[in-house]
Design a protein around this motif. Sequence first.
Motif, mmCIF file in Angstrom:
data_model
loop_
_atom_site.group_PDB
_atom_site.id
_atom_site.type_symbol
_atom_site.label_atom_id
_atom_site.label_comp_id
_atom_site.label_asym_id
_atom_site.label_seq_id
_atom_site.Cartn_x
_atom_site.Cartn_y
_atom_site.Cartn_z
ATOM 1 N N ASP A 1 0.782 -1.297 0.064
ATOM 2 C CA ASP A 1 0.012 -0.064 0.124
ATOM 3 C C ASP A 1 0.722 1.184 0.197
ATOM 4 O O ASP A 1 1.752 1.474 1.056
ATOM 5 C CB ASP A 1 -0.935 -0.116 1.281
ATOM 6 N N TRP A 2 1.046 2.030 -1.163
ATOM 7 C CA TRP A 2 1.795 3.130 -1.207
ATOM 8 C C TRP A 2 1.830 3.992 -0.054
ATOM 9 O O TRP A 2 2.694 4.946 0.411
ATOM 10 C CB TRP A 2 1.815 3.867 -2.511
ATOM 11 N N GLN A 3 0.540 4.271 0.596
ATOM 12 C CA GLN A 3 0.264 4.909 1.567
ATOM 13 C C GLN A 3 0.753 4.836 2.692
ATOM 14 O O GLN A 3 0.792 5.312 3.790
ATOM 15 C CB GLN A 3 -1.373 5.489 1.737
ATOM 16 N N ASP A 4 1.166 3.502 2.928
ATOM 17 C CA ASP A 4 1.588 2.843 4.281
ATOM 18 C C ASP A 4 2.994 2.476 4.126
ATOM 19 O O ASP A 4 3.407 1.194 3.621
ATOM 20 C CB ASP A 4 0.758 1.731 4.491
ATOM 21 N N ALA A 5 3.928 3.208 4.407
ATOM 22 C CA ALA A 5 5.331 2.879 4.347
ATOM 23 C C ALA A 5 5.996 1.544 4.832
ATOM 24 O O ALA A 5 6.732 0.890 4.205
ATOM 25 C CB ALA A 5 6.231 4.127 4.572
ATOM 26 N N ALA A 6 5.327 1.029 5.918
ATOM 27 C CA ALA A 6 5.710 -0.157 6.348
ATOM 28 C C ALA A 6 5.692 -1.377 5.502
ATOM 29 O O ALA A 6 6.174 -2.183 5.754
ATOM 30 C CB ALA A 6 4.922 0.008 7.729
ATOM 31 N N THR A 7 4.629 -1.217 4.570
ATOM 32 C CA THR A 7 4.366 -2.275 3.727
ATOM 33 C C THR A 7 5.332 -2.342 2.695
ATOM 34 O O THR A 7 5.373 -3.382 1.964
ATOM 35 C CB THR A 7 2.919 -2.199 3.131
ATOM 36 N N TYR A 8 6.046 -1.497 2.442
ATOM 37 C CA TYR A 8 7.155 -1.681 1.432
ATOM 38 C C TYR A 8 8.529 -0.905 2.183
ATOM 39 O O TYR A 8 9.365 -0.233 1.296
ATOM 40 C CB TYR A 8 6.612 -0.869 0.181
#
Length: 346
Positions: A21-28
Amino acid sequence: MARYGTQFGPDITFLGVERCDWQDAATYADADVVILGAPFDGGTSHRPGTRFGPQFIRQSCYLPHDGSRPSLAMRVDGLRDLNVYDAGDVEMYSGDAERSVRDLQHAVHTVTSNGAIPLTLGGDHTIAWPDAAGVAQHLGQGRVSMIHFDAHADTGNITFGSLIGHGQPMRRLIESGALRGDRFLQIGLRGYWPEPETLNWMAEQRMRSYEMSEIVARGLDECLTEAFAIAVDECDGVFLSVDIDVCDPGHAPGTGTPEPGGLTARQLLDSVRRIAYELPVVGVDVVEVSPPYDQADITSFLANRVVLETLTGIARRRRDLADGTRWDPRLPLLADRPDNRLATGD
């Protein structure tokens, strides 16, 4: 907001890579590259349909969608040697161009500011404006050069009463100060547009545009070498923008404004691989794939391979920089296999 997924068609990722999810930096957090879909064709001046481009670029491959593609040529796996994530499509309503380009720039800037290279699947070429502007917003105005493959210059001013369209993104980027005109390299132009007034504007910006007649006379490799030297001068990174209509319609029929006499598929793939291997690429988009006009998915398959060759080049560049090695394209396919008797002399 939760990840939107694929705006048109089944919710898939590019060849099965991990979701984020580009809005959730923790996911990438560990991402090297984040793929974004930009299913927008509201800037199209002729044949529409590129809103379906991201779906077809993601899926057009005969191999398993297992998140792995080892390259025969470069001996790396662009999907595994890099941490590649797919954030799905940015929701882009083709009836509201202003909102759509604003939202895409925000997404690209977010990805870039979190340390990943944004790789955007179009969509028509309108999206190059928010794509490159989003990267420059983080890395610095005028600090990013552009290498732009296209049959058309895309430097028009106003079309159908609008400043936003697929024939205008390069002018918007230069006028806004996001990119410098004298660090703007165009490869593959041909045909009968733009008109002299627009060409004069391009000359005033000190753009460097390699029309196909020059490429044929001098050779593509020589033109690219010259362009590379300009692209890295006083810039910190290179944005690669590939309009699939840079190829001859015989190699890429599924596009909105086909122009005969372009590059071959082989030339385009070799070129993007070379750019990704030799230059510090900080952003990429692949645009103008219009599946409704495609024949046997020829264009979608080519665009899929443009993405893979770019990722492969980046992966090999990073390996060679880390190991102090250099890829040799003349190396026979099996020469470096441990059980190759020809290589060992047995």
